[in-house]
Design a protein around this motif. Structure first.
Motif, mmCIF file in Angstrom:
data_model
loop_
_atom_site.group_PDB
_atom_site.id
_atom_site.type_symbol
_atom_site.label_atom_id
_atom_site.label_comp_id
_atom_site.label_asym_id
_atom_site.label_seq_id
_atom_site.Cartn_x
_atom_site.Cartn_y
_atom_site.Cartn_z
ATOM 1 N N PHE A 103 0.773 -1.318 -0.122
ATOM 2 C CA PHE A 103 0.036 -0.036 0.030
ATOM 3 C C PHE A 103 0.858 1.213 -0.057
ATOM 4 N N VAL A 104 2.288 1.191 0.303
ATOM 5 C CA VAL A 104 3.037 2.471 0.185
ATOM 6 C C VAL A 104 3.970 2.551 -1.127
ATOM 7 N N ASN A 105 3.511 3.336 -1.763
ATOM 8 C CA ASN A 105 4.316 3.259 -3.058
ATOM 9 C C ASN A 105 5.687 4.348 -3.253
ATOM 10 N N THR A 106 6.442 3.585 -2.392
ATOM 11 C CA THR A 106 7.865 4.475 -2.281
ATOM 12 C C THR A 106 9.250 3.343 -2.351
ATOM 13 N N SER A 107 10.387 3.681 -2.605
ATOM 14 C CA SER A 107 11.227 2.838 -2.766
ATOM 15 C C SER A 107 11.947 2.410 -1.351
ATOM 16 N N TRP A 108 11.987 3.356 -0.407
ATOM 17 C CA TRP A 108 12.470 2.985 0.748
ATOM 18 C C TRP A 108 11.784 1.944 1.551
ATOM 19 N N ILE A 109 10.522 2.013 1.368
ATOM 20 C CA ILE A 109 9.537 0.683 1.859
ATOM 21 C C ILE A 109 10.358 -0.594 1.941
ATOM 22 N N TYR A 110 10.889 -0.829 0.881
ATOM 23 C CA TYR A 110 11.519 -2.203 0.807
ATOM 24 C C TYR A 110 12.825 -2.479 1.840
ATOM 25 N N TYR A 111 13.341 -1.456 2.264
ATOM 26 C CA TYR A 111 14.285 -1.754 3.424
ATOM 27 C C TYR A 111 13.485 -1.775 4.915
ATOM 28 N N LEU A 112 12.068 -1.864 4.804
ATOM 29 C CA LEU A 112 11.225 -2.118 5.980
ATOM 30 C C LEU A 112 11.595 -3.439 6.614
ATOM 31 N N ASP A 113 11.802 -4.412 5.565
ATOM 32 C CA ASP A 113 11.956 -5.879 5.961
ATOM 33 C C ASP A 113 13.231 -6.187 6.694
ATOM 34 N N PRO A 114 14.409 -5.808 6.219
ATOM 35 C CA PRO A 114 15.676 -5.886 6.895
ATOM 36 C C PRO A 114 15.567 -5.180 8.269
ATOM 37 N N LEU A 115 14.993 -4.126 8.253
ATOM 38 C CA LEU A 115 14.855 -3.338 9.613
ATOM 39 C C LEU A 115 14.209 -4.085 10.416
ATOM 40 N N CYS A 116 12.741 -4.527 10.158
ATOM 41 C CA CYS A 116 12.067 -5.325 11.226
ATOM 42 C C CYS A 116 12.858 -6.819 11.474
ATOM 43 N N SER A 117 13.701 -7.286 10.661
ATOM 44 C CA SER A 117 14.452 -8.332 10.908
ATOM 45 C C SER A 117 15.382 -7.907 11.997
ATOM 46 N N PHE A 118 16.221 -6.819 11.766
ATOM 47 C CA PHE A 118 17.014 -6.509 12.700
ATOM 48 C C PHE A 118 16.392 -6.137 14.321
ATOM 49 N N PHE A 119 15.239 -5.730 14.265
ATOM 50 C CA PHE A 119 14.447 -5.356 15.423
ATOM 51 C C PHE A 119 14.187 -6.616 16.301
ATOM 52 N N ILE A 120 13.588 -7.729 15.402
ATOM 53 C CA ILE A 120 13.417 -9.058 16.090
ATOM 54 C C ILE A 120 14.584 -9.808 16.612
ATOM 55 N N ILE A 121 15.856 -9.660 15.853
ATOM 56 C CA ILE A 121 16.924 -10.344 16.125
ATOM 57 C C ILE A 121 17.348 -9.607 17.685
ATOM 58 N N THR A 122 17.303 -8.328 17.701
ATOM 59 C CA THR A 122 17.674 -7.514 18.774
ATOM 60 C C THR A 122 16.801 -8.158 19.990
ATOM 61 N N ILE A 123 15.509 -8.224 19.947
ATOM 62 C CA ILE A 123 14.625 -8.679 21.039
ATOM 63 C C ILE A 123 15.145 -9.815 21.496
ATOM 64 N N ILE A 124 15.162 -10.887 20.218
ATOM 65 C CA ILE A 124 15.485 -12.316 20.843
ATOM 66 C C ILE A 124 16.885 -12.562 21.369
ATOM 67 N N ILE A 125 17.779 -11.629 20.942
ATOM 68 C CA ILE A 125 19.236 -11.777 21.857
ATOM 69 C C ILE A 125 19.085 -11.421 23.150
#
Length: 207
Positions: A103-125
């Motif tokens: 739903f968001v038409n912008t190129s930076w939105i594709y970086y949301l996936d690795p950022l969410c992954s980094f956030f999840i890794i931090t919480i798990i660690i």
């Protein structure tokens, strides 16, 4: 191992975002459906876990041996809870990423996936590190920090029948149970059983 695999995929997606953009655009609907199903399953697992945990506490109420058994399982319960939370956060991260791409038409939105992954890794660690350290201390047979071993040794030596001590060893069987062994020298063979009983009582007083 799961955090390592997520981290490797994070690096690949972050630095090679253009190569995975077309795949993410074409598979976003499938990704969203699978993530929602995964979130639903994880919520059910979390509810079942909480219900089972509460039932275990209720059944063990008033019975000291059941309470001790429950306490011994605390480390396993924490690890299981962290696993469920990690899976749930993973599903939430995928849903947020999929909705953003859809739903968001912008190129930076594709970086949301690795950022969410980094956030999840931090919480798990952050969550699993204390559990891991406790497991290492138990497996290495470290004694509890609450037990003053020099003081315990002196207390044993204060028993009149004990002439000397050899190999006093205190370690943890699990987060709530300590085990101790000691070799003593005594010449009072007739009262050796009484001496052993007094040492056991002393051990129990230290936990």
């Amino acid at each position: 191992s799961s955090t390592l695999s997520i981290f490797i995929e994070l690096i690949q997606r972050f630095f090679y975002i253009n190569e995975v953009r077309e795949i993410m655009d074409s598979e976003v609907d499938k990704l969203l459906i699978v993530a929602i199903i995964g979130l639903f399953v994880n919520i059910i697992n979390f509810i079942n876990f909480q219900i089972g945990h509460c039932i275990g506490l209720k059944n063990g109420h008033g019975h000291s041996h059941e309470i001790k058994k429950h306490n011994k399982m605390n480390l396993n319960l924490k690890a299981m809870m962290l696993h469920i939370i990690g899976d749930t956060l993973g599903s939430v991260g995928v849903i947020i990423t999929a909705l953003g791409i859809k739903f968001v038409n912008t190129s930076w939105i594709y970086y949301l996936d690795p950022l969410c992954s980094f956030f999840i890794i931090t919480i798990i660690i952050v969550g699993t590190t204390p559990v891991l350290l406790k497991c290492i201390r138990i497996l290495s047979q470290n004694s509890s920090r609450k037990i003053n071993i020099p003081e315990l040794k002196n207390k044993i030596l204060e028993i009149p029948e004990v002439l000397n001590i050899h190999e006093l060893h205190v370690w943890r069987l699990d987060p709530t149970t300590n085990i101790a062994t000691v070799h003593i020298y005594t010449e009072d063979i007739e009262n050796v059983e009484n001496t052993i009983t007094r040492i056991k009582t002393l051990f129990h007083s230290y936990g």
